[in-house]
Design an enzyme around this catalytic site. Sequence first.
Site, PDB file in Angstrom:
ATOM      1  N   ARG A  50       0.909  -1.220   0.060  1.00 25.54           N
ATOM      2  CA  ARG A  50      -0.017   0.079  -0.011  1.00 25.54           C
ATOM      3  C   ARG A  50       0.710   1.222  -0.044  1.00 25.54           C
ATOM      4  O   ARG A  50       1.887   1.250   0.546  1.00 25.54           O
ATOM      5  CB  ARG A  50      -0.908  -0.098   1.272  1.00 25.54           C
ATOM      6  CG  ARG A  50      -0.199  -0.187   2.413  1.00 25.54           C
ATOM      7  CD  ARG A  50      -1.150   0.170   3.635  1.00 25.54           C
ATOM      8  NE  ARG A  50      -1.615   1.391   3.679  1.00 25.54           N
ATOM      9  CZ  ARG A  50      -2.767   1.753   4.639  1.00 25.54           C
ATOM     10  NH1 ARG A  50      -3.131   0.596   5.737  1.00 25.54           N
ATOM     11  NH2 ARG A  50      -3.111   2.762   4.721  1.00 25.54           N
ATOM     12  N   ASP A  52       0.489   5.507   1.164  1.00 25.47           N
ATOM     13  CA  ASP A  52      -0.206   6.301   1.761  1.00 25.47           C
ATOM     14  C   ASP A  52      -0.848   7.442   1.058  1.00 25.47           C
ATOM     15  O   ASP A  52      -0.418   7.677  -0.265  1.00 25.47           O
ATOM     16  CB  ASP A  52       0.366   6.884   3.028  1.00 25.47           C
ATOM     17  CG  ASP A  52       0.700   5.748   3.780  1.00 25.47           C
ATOM     18  OD1 ASP A  52       0.029   4.898   4.165  1.00 25.47           O
ATOM     19  OD2 ASP A  52       1.626   6.165   4.799  1.00 25.47           O
ATOM     20  N   TYR A 110      12.288   2.513  -3.183  1.00 23.69           N
ATOM     21  CA  TYR A 110      11.634   4.039  -3.103  1.00 23.69           C
ATOM     22  C   TYR A 110      12.388   4.822  -3.459  1.00 23.69           C
ATOM     23  O   TYR A 110      13.755   4.745  -3.130  1.00 23.69           O
ATOM     24  CB  TYR A 110      10.972   4.120  -1.664  1.00 23.69           C
ATOM     25  CG  TYR A 110       9.655   3.267  -1.346  1.00 23.69           C
ATOM     26  CD1 TYR A 110       8.433   3.766  -1.608  1.00 23.69           C
ATOM     27  CD2 TYR A 110       9.864   1.920  -0.954  1.00 23.69           C
ATOM     28  CE1 TYR A 110       7.276   3.035  -1.295  1.00 23.69           C
ATOM     29  CE2 TYR A 110       8.716   1.394  -0.482  1.00 23.69           C
ATOM     30  CZ  TYR A 110       7.392   1.780  -0.639  1.00 23.69           C
ATOM     31  OH  TYR A 110       6.464   0.842  -0.418  1.00 23.69           O
ATOM     32  N   ARG A 197       9.883   7.809   4.983  1.00 21.08           N
ATOM     33  CA  ARG A 197       9.678   8.881   5.261  1.00 21.08           C
ATOM     34  C   ARG A 197      10.349   9.414   6.620  1.00 21.08           C
ATOM     35  O   ARG A 197      10.912  10.620   6.759  1.00 21.08           O
ATOM     36  CB  ARG A 197       7.998   9.209   5.349  1.00 21.08           C
ATOM     37  CG  ARG A 197       7.608   9.131   4.052  1.00 21.08           C
ATOM     38  CD  ARG A 197       5.979   9.145   4.154  1.00 21.08           C
ATOM     39  NE  ARG A 197       5.615  10.308   4.962  1.00 21.08           N
ATOM     40  CZ  ARG A 197       4.033  10.587   5.266  1.00 21.08           C
ATOM     41  NH1 ARG A 197       3.278   9.491   4.958  1.00 21.08           N
ATOM     42  NH2 ARG A 197       3.731  11.707   5.911  1.00 21.08           N
TER      43      ARG A 197
END
Length: 246
Positions: A50, A52, A110, A197
């Site tokens: 998933r 966000d 990422y 993050r």
Amino acid sequence: MRNIRMTISYDGSTYYGFQTQPKGNTVQDVLEEAIRVLTGEEATITASGRTDAGVHARGQVINFETASPIPVERWALALNSRLPDDIVVLQAEEVPLNFHASYHAKRKTYRYGIDTTKFGDVFERRYRLHVPLPLRLEEMRRAIAHLKGKHDFTSFASTRSAKSSHVRTILDARIEASEGKLDIFLTGDGFLYNMVRIVVGTLMWVGEGKLTAKDVKRILEAKERSAAGPTAMAHGLMLWEVQYDD
């Protein structure tokens, strides 16, 4: 039944994340509706992971089962004509019925984008965090090197993480710099909720001089979320690539 795997890109700016949720407006909702319109089937999509609200994907991987006879080479074109401009199917292929986009993923990458120009690039504002400050790039590179390898990443996981283990392996961690831009890449066998993050937020503190590269090693060993830096904003994050053994 057939199992269709797709690689998709999407701009997550206006969505409440990838995964279906009660308030709707997710990437999964839009994709499943497009499949329903195309085939008449109520398909359920499985994704590699998933993302966000506000997070983007360059190479998200999904799969779903279908009884539709549509040739595999026609799926991308057929769905793209029924999808909004901010979601694109890049590739479709038929895979064995036991293929699972999440369970069979081996490596994910990422990218977090940062805009270091004085006023910010108006065309990058949705995809890069604007940081108009001088950053200690080499110190940030020394810091990110401490993350490579197998570690307990509890310090870099949200306190809302429900995973039983926070041990993950980072296979590659690097920072690429060009004029006015920084790209932070992390490749691993898996990631925890908000992990990338929080890593970026901590690296920003290193870049600003609030922490040193050696502090990152100490933060890892602390295994405590409060030891790390803040959670960077969502819009700079992009799921770059998902790799499988095949």
